[in-house]
Design a protein around this motif. Structure first.
Motif, short mmCIF file in Angstrom:
data_model
loop_
_atom_site.label_atom_id
_atom_site.label_comp_id
_atom_site.label_asym_id
_atom_site.label_seq_id
_atom_site.Cartn_x
_atom_site.Cartn_y
_atom_site.Cartn_z
N TYR A 37 -2.71 -2.67 2.87
CA TYR A 37 -3.79 -1.67 2.84
C TYR A 37 -4.57 -1.77 4.15
N MET A 65 -1.44 7.33 4.86
CA MET A 65 -1.39 7.18 3.41
C MET A 65 -1.66 5.76 2.93
N HIS A 86 -1.51 10.74 -5.05
CA HIS A 86 -2.52 10.82 -3.98
C HIS A 86 -3.17 12.20 -3.93
N GLY A 120 -4.54 3.85 3.62
CA GLY A 120 -5.94 3.41 3.62
C GLY A 120 -6.78 4.40 2.85
N SER A 121 -8.02 4.51 3.25
CA SER A 121 -8.92 5.41 2.52
C SER A 121 -8.59 6.87 2.86
N SER A 122 -8.90 7.75 1.93
CA SER A 122 -8.68 9.18 2.18
C SER A 122 -9.61 9.68 3.29
N ARG A 123 -10.68 8.93 3.50
CA ARG A 123 -11.63 9.30 4.56
C ARG A 123 -10.94 9.30 5.93
N GLU A 137 -7.28 12.93 -3.33
CA GLU A 137 -7.71 13.05 -1.94
C GLU A 137 -8.12 14.47 -1.53
N SER A 177 0.86 -1.17 0.00
CA SER A 177 0.00 0.00 0.00
C SER A 177 0.91 1.23 0.00
N CYS A 178 1.27 1.63 -1.17
CA CYS A 178 2.26 2.70 -1.32
C CYS A 178 1.84 3.50 -2.55
N CYS A 179 2.08 4.80 -2.52
CA CYS A 179 1.69 5.59 -3.70
C CYS A 179 2.49 5.09 -4.90
#
Lengths: 321, 477
Positions: free
Chosen positions: B205, B391, B424, B393-396, B428, B179-181
């Protein structure tokens, strides 16, 4: 049959598992009509494939299964989710391959299974999964048999059709011309409109004998062992499939490409990347260093698929070969 | 604040000339007393010479910046600007160097558990084009290597590995993937093709859940499935084994426990600095120095003991200013929560000159400011904190952290500074705006700040001014 529309967004999500719950999932394929189908909703730096997801699928009844294999795609789903346009579920598909990450992959599939139980109101049934595996194996075997006689444009159309319908379509084979040069395609997944580009390449003339995109031969290589526990078999087959370019390290991907270059006597590789697709675009230089055939790096958005710029570059590359 | 008979001047932001003049005024005895690599053959008074503030080092951007005029600030800047030199000296002192990439704050806690290891983030090279005003040519090298401006400025980390003119090459690189940009994943992939040994670990993630079955609550208050924590804990055990295999240095659980205590000590100090700087008026510390303090949480600026000392010294200075009700900015400045670090440091100065002040931040690494649990296995505690990364998971979730900060510091607006090319940022900003405005009736400004923003200063200043004007106008309603 369950009526919920499901779209999946990654080659690492086992379609058979979702189908075993009675769903008819489709793999998302971009139309490729214009560069920005999101109508400006997404930033210009995002690739056209992700933008088309925003443009095409604003249907609240669609449930999306994504993964973090491509950060842009999982973030695009995030955007849809927050805006209330749809619901999505993101799984972790490991970038590294070892015993530990295989266990993680299986755990993630277990959580995915629980999500499918929630959505369908049904319990997971191993027998149903076995049946779906049997059907998928049969379908892939049939297409593999026909593959040598299919042009790449026909083959990719067929893969798109499988992704959309998930039934064995009638395979119309065309006698592939035995011509030189022999080309491989690699890069971002192929959108529907991009098939025109494949046809253009075939007209030059050249023969595309191998397609290393997610919408090409990688799909065919999955073979699920029908003789062991079906969940374990699906997990193993999907985890161990031909690696994605985002694997770390991604040497296995390049080794696989080189094996195909040797076996299929490939003369050149067209490395097509969508503008904004970081994962493929950044590896052009590595591809030029590691692959045993000349590489043409092409980057474009859907609006210039048919442009003279692209045609000229392809023509020059093929002439050189 | 008074330190060994040296009394700070009245707080204000000063230019480089004045900053250097103050530096010269500080008694040598004080300056020589601040040492890095203490107790080694390369023990070094990093503040003794003002060389790091001059153009001799090539850091020409400093001439455009304004600095806090306290002794603590001069010490902070000296520590920051001497980092490359200190890393080279660490090598001479026989230390092993580990380069951590992407995880921002966790791997160095493992590395610094062993006294013979120094750890830093090559990712930090992204500030070099700004600080050296492009003179290092790193962006050009990245362009030539196929990573053009469609990638985040962090691409210059690859350049630094190619030209080898900055930090020393680490004995071992440890890169987080999964889970990386996409941008940094590709930068790391390209770095892995240089001759520096790189070990990958998988950062999964983070999928949040409301279920209480087989789940655990993380220190930031969200629940995730246990298998993710178990997995990351195993990854850290593998990394510890890799360090043993590659550097022949063993890290025990006891050493890790001590290292976590050190990290928590620094984090506690940073929490105090943040609370005073972001929550109290007038602001006792400028935003630029506050941001630099936060960055110390990543890897102690490459020196565990001195890094903590520097931050505790800043904390004392800030507390002293608060006690005396003095600050560096006018009390009426618009309280703004800042999202994402800026590649061009000058923007933080300009923002304050235009009437803003930072009141809350989310610079991509808030998990490295969070207290690490000390009541569980150290590897498990580190896994839990790594999974708080905003960074992965979800932007939420990131939006939730931002909303928590707004609530805590009473921010009157949110400024999202997009990083050009960072994937990102492309999605986001919209999510953060939506989520913030669901909970708070405050303005959100989304701007893009290039690595060197000189050519954009006109439009950036206009937009920031308008934003600040809106905030101030809303107070009168």
């Amino acid at each position: 049959m369950n009526n919920l529309d499901i779209l999946i967004h990654c080659s690492f999500i086992p379609i058979e598992l979702i189908k075993s719950f009675g769903f008819m999932p489709k793999r998302f394929v971009s139309s490729g009509k214009i560069s920005d189908e999101s109508n400006g909703e997404l930033h210009p730096g995002i690739c056209s494939w992700c933008k088309s997801l925003i443009g095409e699928k604003k249907n609240k009844d669609v449930f999306h299964f994504g993964s973090c294999t491509c950060d842009q795609m999982s973030r695009t789903l995030d955007t849809l989710d927050v805006s209330g346009s749809c619901k999505s579920f993101v799984s972790h598909m490991p970038a590294t391959r070892n015993k530990g990450t295989f266990e993680l992959f299986k755990s993630e599939l277990s959580v995915l299974t629980e999500k499918l139980e929630d959505l369908s109101g049904k319990k997971f049934d191993k027998n149903l999964l076995s049946k779906e595996i049997e059907k998928s194996n049969k379908l892939r075997k049939e297409i593999r048999k026909q593959r040598p006689s299919l042009s790449d444009s026909d083959f990719v159309s067929l893969v798109h059709s499988v992704f959309q319908n998930l039934e064995i379509p009638e395979i119309k084979t065309t006698q592939r011309k035995k011509i030189l040069p022999r080309i491989a395609i690699a890069g971002s997944p192929t959108a529907k409109e991009e098939i025109k580009l494949l046809c253009e390449i075939e007209k030059f003339p050249a023969e595309i004998v191998f397609d290393a995109t997610c919408t090409g031969d990688r799909f065919l290589e999955i073979e699920i062992d029908a003789n062991i526990d079906p969940f374990e078999a699906a997990a193993s087959a999907y985890f161990n499939q031909t690696p994605c370019i985002r694997a770390r390290p991604n040497d296995d991907f390049f080794s696989w490409m080189n094996k195909k270059i040797t076996d299929l006597e490939i003369d050149g590789v067209i490395w097509k990347t969508l503008r904004g697709c970081d994962l493929w675009n950044s590896e052009i230089k590595t591809a030029k260093e590691l692959l045993k055939a000349p590489v043409l790096g092409l980057d474009y958005s859907y609006s210039d698929i048919g442009s003279h710029r692209i045609k000229t570059r392809i023509e020059a590359f093929l002439e050189n070969l | 604040m008074t330190y060994k008979n040296y009394k700070d001047k009245h707080p204000e932001k000063v230019d480089l000339n004045e900053f250097n003049r103050i530096h010269r005024e500080i008694p040598d005895k004080i300056k020589k007393g601040f040492t890095a690599l203490t107790g080694t053959s390369e023990e070094y008074s990093y503040m003794a010479s003002p060389a790091c503030f001059s153009e001799l080092e090539g850091d020409t951007r400093l001439a455009s910046l304004k600095f806090d005029n306290s002794l603590a600030s001069i010490r902070l800047w000296s520590m920051l600007l001497s980092e490359e030199q200190r890393l080279h000296k660490s090598r001479k002192a026989g230390k092993k160097i580990i380069g951590a990439m992407k995880d921002l704050g966790t791997i160095p806690i493992i590395a610094y558990a062993h006294p013979e290891i120094i750890s830093f983030y090559p990712d930090g090279a992204w500030w070099i084009p700004c600080v050296m005003e492009m003179n290092a040519g790193l962006l050009k090298i990245a362009d030539g290597a196929g990573l053009g401006e469609e990638y985040c400025p962090a691409r210059v980390a690859l350049s630094a590995f190619l030209n080898r003119a900055h930090f020393p090459m680490p004995e071992l690189l440890i890169g987080a993937v999964g889970s990386c940009c996409d941008d940094f994943s590709t930068v790391m992939s390209r770095i892995s093709r240089t001759d520096v040994k790189l070990s990958w670990w998988e950062l999964p993630y983070r999928r949040e859940t409301n279920s209480k079955v087989n789940t655990t609550e993380l220190p930031t208050g969200i629940r995730i499935e246990n298998h993710l924590i178990d997995f990351v804990e195993e990854q850290f055990k593998t990394i510890i084994q890799e360090i043993k295999n590659h550097l022949d240095l063993e890290i025990t659980d006891l050493m890790l426990t001590e290292s976590i205590k050190n990290a928590n000590r620094l984090r506690k100090s940073l929490a105090n600095i943040r609370d005073m700087t972001y929550g109290i008026s007038p602001a006792p510390l400028p935003s630029l120095e506050a941001q630099i303090c936060e960055m110390f949480a990543l890897h102690y600026c490459s020196d565990l003991e001195e890094g903590i000392d520097v931050i505790e010294f800043v904390e004392q200075m800030v507390a002293d200013r608060v006690d005396n009700n003095i600050g560096v900015l006018p009390a009426e400045n618009a309280k703004t929560l800042w999202v994402n670090p800026v590649a061009d440091l000058r923007i933080m100065n300009i923002f304050e000159d235009l009437g803003g002040r930072v009141a809350g931040s989310e610079y991509l690494f808030s998990h490295s400011l969070t207290q690490i649990p000390e009541d569980t296995r150290p590897t498990k505690a580190l896994a839990m904190i790594a999974l708080c990364d905003p960074m992965i998971g979800s932007s939420r979730y990131r939006a939730k952290l931002i909303c928590d900060e707004i609530e805590k510091y009473g921010s009157e607006g949110v400024l999202i500074s997009d990083i050009p090319g960072a994937s990102h940022c492309a999605t986001e900003g919209h999510v953060i705006r939506e989520e913030v405005q669901k909970r708070f009736d405050i303005p959100v400004l989304n701007i893009t700040i290039p690595p060197l923003a000189d050519s954009s200063l006109g439009q950036l200043s206009t937009r920031i001014s308008a934003f600040i004007e809106i905030i101030k106008a809303r107070r009168e309603k």
